[in-house]
Each structure stands twice: as C-alpha cells, then as structure tokens.
Design a protein around this motif. Structure first.
Motif, mmCIF file in Angstrom:
data_model
loop_
_atom_site.group_PDB
_atom_site.id
_atom_site.type_symbol
_atom_site.label_atom_id
_atom_site.label_comp_id
_atom_site.label_asym_id
_atom_site.label_seq_id
_atom_site.Cartn_x
_atom_site.Cartn_y
_atom_site.Cartn_z
ATOM 1 N N UNK A 67 0.740 -1.166 -0.139
ATOM 2 C CA UNK A 67 -0.053 -0.240 -0.047
ATOM 3 C C UNK A 67 0.991 1.452 0.045
ATOM 4 N N UNK A 68 1.768 1.474 0.615
ATOM 5 C CA UNK A 68 2.751 2.984 0.973
ATOM 6 C C UNK A 68 3.170 3.101 -0.921
ATOM 7 N N UNK A 69 3.378 1.906 -1.479
ATOM 8 C CA UNK A 69 3.435 2.622 -3.287
ATOM 9 C C UNK A 69 2.599 3.386 -3.664
ATOM 10 N N UNK A 70 1.305 3.560 -3.642
ATOM 11 C CA UNK A 70 0.038 3.701 -3.501
ATOM 12 C C UNK A 70 -0.632 5.194 -3.326
ATOM 13 N N UNK A 71 0.436 5.819 -2.193
ATOM 14 C CA UNK A 71 0.070 6.578 -1.175
ATOM 15 C C UNK A 71 0.248 7.948 -1.992
ATOM 16 N N UNK A 72 1.633 7.653 -2.570
ATOM 17 C CA UNK A 72 1.381 9.574 -3.690
ATOM 18 C C UNK A 72 0.345 8.979 -4.304
ATOM 19 N N UNK A 73 0.178 7.942 -5.622
ATOM 20 C CA UNK A 73 0.049 8.080 -6.610
ATOM 21 C C UNK A 73 -1.836 8.836 -6.551
ATOM 22 N N UNK A 74 -2.128 7.776 -5.529
ATOM 23 C CA UNK A 74 -3.825 8.181 -4.831
ATOM 24 C C UNK A 74 -4.274 9.151 -4.009
ATOM 25 N N UNK A 75 -3.276 10.034 -3.511
ATOM 26 C CA UNK A 75 -2.938 11.458 -3.141
ATOM 27 C C UNK A 75 -3.205 12.329 -4.361
ATOM 28 N N UNK A 76 -2.023 12.520 -5.550
ATOM 29 C CA UNK A 76 -2.242 12.936 -6.166
ATOM 30 C C UNK A 76 -3.526 13.082 -7.422
ATOM 31 N N UNK A 77 -3.985 11.728 -7.433
ATOM 32 C CA UNK A 77 -5.619 11.526 -8.127
ATOM 33 C C UNK A 77 -6.467 12.278 -7.577
ATOM 34 N N UNK A 79 -6.227 13.980 -5.167
ATOM 35 C CA UNK A 79 -6.715 15.988 -4.582
ATOM 36 C C UNK A 79 -6.753 15.448 -3.158
ATOM 37 N N UNK A 80 -5.819 14.417 -2.348
ATOM 38 C CA UNK A 80 -6.286 14.521 -1.092
ATOM 39 C C UNK A 80 -5.089 14.323 -0.377
ATOM 40 N N UNK A 81 -5.037 14.756 0.589
ATOM 41 C CA UNK A 81 -3.983 15.261 2.217
ATOM 42 C C UNK A 81 -3.110 13.481 1.955
ATOM 43 N N UNK A 82 -2.189 13.062 3.426
ATOM 44 C CA UNK A 82 -1.517 12.121 3.045
ATOM 45 C C UNK A 82 -2.120 11.576 4.437
ATOM 46 N N UNK A 83 -2.181 11.961 5.477
ATOM 47 C CA UNK A 83 -3.837 11.587 6.218
ATOM 48 C C UNK A 83 -4.959 11.102 5.698
ATOM 49 N N UNK A 84 -5.505 11.814 4.989
ATOM 50 C CA UNK A 84 -6.551 10.943 4.501
ATOM 51 C C UNK A 84 -6.477 9.718 3.421
ATOM 52 N N UNK A 85 -5.386 10.416 3.043
ATOM 53 C CA UNK A 85 -4.930 9.000 2.035
ATOM 54 C C UNK A 85 -3.747 7.541 2.549
ATOM 55 N N UNK A 86 -4.018 7.394 3.432
ATOM 56 C CA UNK A 86 -3.535 6.798 4.948
ATOM 57 C C UNK A 86 -4.499 5.638 5.051
#
Length: 453
Positions: A67-77, A79-86
């Motif tokens: 899942x950590x691999x997808x964290x940044x791509x999902x937040x960018x896709x 438009x959310x913060x990392x807290x929500x992305x986790x």
C-alpha cells in the motif's frame, strides 16, 4: 541428474479411503531418482505449509505491504492529504473486527478449500474495483471489503487452521515457516509494485494484482485438504491408528457458539497478551524513519532500520517456531517479549547507527516470534472447530491495541518533540503482556481441550 516428481495416495497400509473428494489426491510426495533408484518421502503436511507460505506471501504482500507504493499516486490522483490517503489500511483493520469472526465461523462449518477459494475471488474482485475507482471513498470501501477476505479467508485464518490440523508436535515450526511468506513479501513485492507503477500506472498494477489470486485458485483447489485423516494419515506424519480414529477423537465435536467462546477466560488472556505485545509494533514501523532522522541519521540509512526489523521478523518466525516446540509456547512467548523489551530499551537509550540497527533487528526478532506463538497458544487451548472460531475472534481483541500505537506516538511527539515517552509506554505494555500471559493455563500436549459449554 533428472528427478521425477509423482504423487501417490498411500492408503493400502492404513486401510483408509480418500475423503477429499478427488481421486489421486496426494497424501505423500515421492521423489524418485532414476539412476540411483533412491526415493525421498515427504509428509503431505509440508506441502500444506508450502502452499500457506505462497498464499500468505501474495495476500499480505499485495493487500498490506504494497500500500505505501500507492499512497502518493492516490493522493495526487484524488487531490487529498496524506492523512486521508492513509485511511485504506485503517479501513481494512476496522472491517476485520467484523469479518474475522465470520471467517472463523465459515472455516469451522465448511471445507477450508471452499473458504479459501471464496477469499481469492473476493481479492480479485477487490483489486479490479480498485483499478476502476473514480473517487477516493471507493478506494477505502474496496480495501475495507476485500482486505479481510483476502488476508483472512484466503490468508492467515485459513492457512493457520490448515497447519494446526496437520501438525501437533511440530506445529509451531510449521506455523513459523508458513508465516515467513508474510515477512519477506514486502522485500519482493514492493520493488515489483514500484516498477509496475512506473510502467503501467497505479490502475494497471491493481489490475495485475487482480489476476494473481485467480491464478492461485486452481492450486488451492488441487492441493488443499482439511486434515490428515481425510487421506488416512496422522498429524506430523505419524503412523495412522490401527483401528479407525483411535488416535483422534471418535467424532468431531460440534463447535461452540461465539458467545460461549467469548466467555472463555483463555481467549481474553491470549488476546490481551498478544495485543499488548503488538501495541508498539506499528508505531515503531510507521515512525521508525522519522525517529532515526531525529537522531541525526541520513534518511537512506534510516530505512535500514526498517529492513532490520523485516529481517528480524522473518528470522523470529522460524526461530521461535522451533523454540516453542522444545520450550513450550508460553516459555517461548516470554523469551520473545524479553527481546522486544530490551530492543525498545536500546531504541530509547542508544544513539549510534549500528546500535540502533541492532536494536531494530532484535525488536523484529521478538515481534516475528509472537505471530506463530499466538496461533500455537490458541491451537493448544481450543481444538476442532473451536480453534478457527477462536482465531477469528482474537483479531477484534487485538486490533484496538494495534491501531492505537501509531497515533499515540505521533501525539506524544507533537507535544514533547520526542518519541522517548512513547517508547517507555511501549516497554510498559510489553511487561504487561508478560504479566497477563503468566495467568494462562495450557492443557498438556496431546490431550483434548474441553470445549466451551
């Protein structure tokens, strides 16, 4: 030298029939060498261990470790913060509180093969849904609905139930070997997922992950057998009883109700002891790199501390599985807690990079040992259908401890600018775990455990 691998059901010696429903199902594997005509006979239970290794490698590796691999791509896709992305891993753990007992009940009522096939299908559908998501709440929902079936019905609950059925004396070692797949999955699948992300994008990786469990389904359907008696065998490869089931219970007892099991102090003692031991685990892993950077360590070198935890955890699963078969489950559990305590003490008081890496490895060693010991303690305490139900119920008892550690550590750091108090709290929880486990009374090995009324 060429080797020929063939499977044969060795039923003539014991006078039993194959109850697995598939003619020619392997009970032993015989490897023959044509030139020397020598053969090596392997107990079929070790095939079950190998299958559990592969299944847990894939289920945990793709669902949790990657899942950590997808964290940044999902937040960018989205438009959310990392807290929500986790949130997706949290959703998996919270939904596991509901799913795990249901999976345990299903395993106690239906063939484990069928439950694993259902879990594999749920995992495939979940990853395909992830690849088609258009909003982030769909990502969270897909992880929450597909994660527990993948990691429980196809993974840990089903695999551990199989191994417990097939092993008695070597149970802890077999559990540890199978669980190594979970520990090393991240080291292999995370780089592979990262490469796939750069090549296909995150949707493409999710689509590929959806294909993997479909490929596992034929292997599960062919190899899974509930218990050795179904092939006329006995646990650990011992000689089958001469008359019927004299080496086993005359007939499987009906599983106890969930209410009855929840009223058993043993379940709560094991759940509390393991939960307290896991309290600081996610916190150490999630905050480990930040902790090292605060100590003046370069970020790239700080990642070596997490690698040391992973290597230690893989080693601990095997080492403590072996130790429990000789020292006993409770004794090995206390040794694992001792390793965790002194590792945390080292993290709190040491500053050199090499010392911190060594402390991290020691922490992983103890943490890795707790996983097979938890299952071994449950297997000793609950027999028959009660075991899989107890294994399903233990997750809701431990999850609150697991999810509380990381935010507690972050909250303490935000207010004090240091993780020191959090580490001392985790040391106290480790001591509390040892105190709780001392009250656990286990039945003698080989004696059936009375079921809950």
């Amino acid at each position: 030298m060429k080797y020929k691998l063939r499977a044969r059901a060795d039923r003539e010696a014991c006078g039993a029939s194959d109850k697995s429903g598939r003619p020619g199902q392997a009970s032993w594997l015989k490897i023959t060498s044509r030139p020397s005509r020598r053969s090596i006979t392997v107990f079929y239970g070790w095939v079950i261990v190998g299958l559990a290794f592969v299944v847990q490698f894939i289920a945990v590796g793709s669902m949790m470790q990657c899942f950590p691999v997808f964290l940044l791509p999902l937040t960018e896709e989205f438009g959310i913060g990392r807290a929500q992305g986790a949130l997706p891993p949290v959703a998996m753990m919270l939904s596991g509180i509901v799913f795990s007992p249901l999976i345990g009940m299903a395993i106690s009522r239906f063939p484990i093969r069928n439950v694993m096939l259902a879990g594999a299908l749920a995992m495939a559908l979940g990853f395909y849904a992830l690849s088609q998501a258009t909003t982030f709440w769909q990502i969270v929902l897909a992880y929450g609905l597909a994660g527990p079936p993948a990691m429980g019905a196809m993974g840990s609950i089903a695999c551990n139930s199989l191994i417990v059925n097939w092993f008695e004396r070597q149970r802890s070692l077999a559990l540890g070997l199978a669980m190594i797949g979970m520990s090393i999955s991240g080291a292999i699948m995370i780089p592979a997922a990262t490469w796939g992300l750069e090549t296909w994008g995150w949707r493409g990786v999710y689509k590929f992950f959806a294909i993997i469990p479909l490929g596992l389904m034929p292997l599960i359907a062919w190899l899974v057998v509930n218990r050795p008696e179904d092939l006329g065998l006995a646990a650990d490869g011992d000689a089958p009883a001469e008359v019927g089931r004299s080496a086993f219970e005359s007939a499987p007892a009906a599983p106890s109700s969930l209410r009855a099991l929840l009223g058993t102090p043993t379940l709560w003692l094991i759940g509390a002891a393991c939960g307290l031991s896991f309290f600081g685990a996610l916190a150490v892993m999630n905050h480990g790199i930040a902790f090292a950077i605060d100590r003046g360590i370069d970020p790239m070198r700080a990642a070596g501390m997490l690698s040391a935890i992973s290597v230690g955890a893989a080693t601990g699963k095997l080492a403590f599985g072996w130790l429990a078969d000789r020292l006993g489950e409770k004794g090995a559990f206390k040794v694992a807690l001792t390793f965790q305590f002194f590792a945390l003490l080292g993290l709190a008081t040491l500053s050199g990079y090499a010392a911190l890496v060594a402390a991290s490895g020691l922490f992983g060693l103890g943490l890795g040992g707790i996983a097979p010991l938890q299952v071994a303690l449950l297997a000793r305490s609950f027999r028959g259908g009660d075991f899989s139900r107890a294994l399903g119920l233990i997750a809701p008892l431990m999850i609150p401890f697991q999810i509380a550690g990381p935010p507690l550590a972050g909250w303490i750091f935000d207010r004090q600018g240091s993780y020191d108090l959090a580490i001392w709290i985790f040391m106290a929880s480790t001591l509390a775990s040892g105190f709780v486990i001392s009250f656990l009374r286990l039945p003698d090995a080989g004696k059936p455990t009375p079921q809950a009324e």
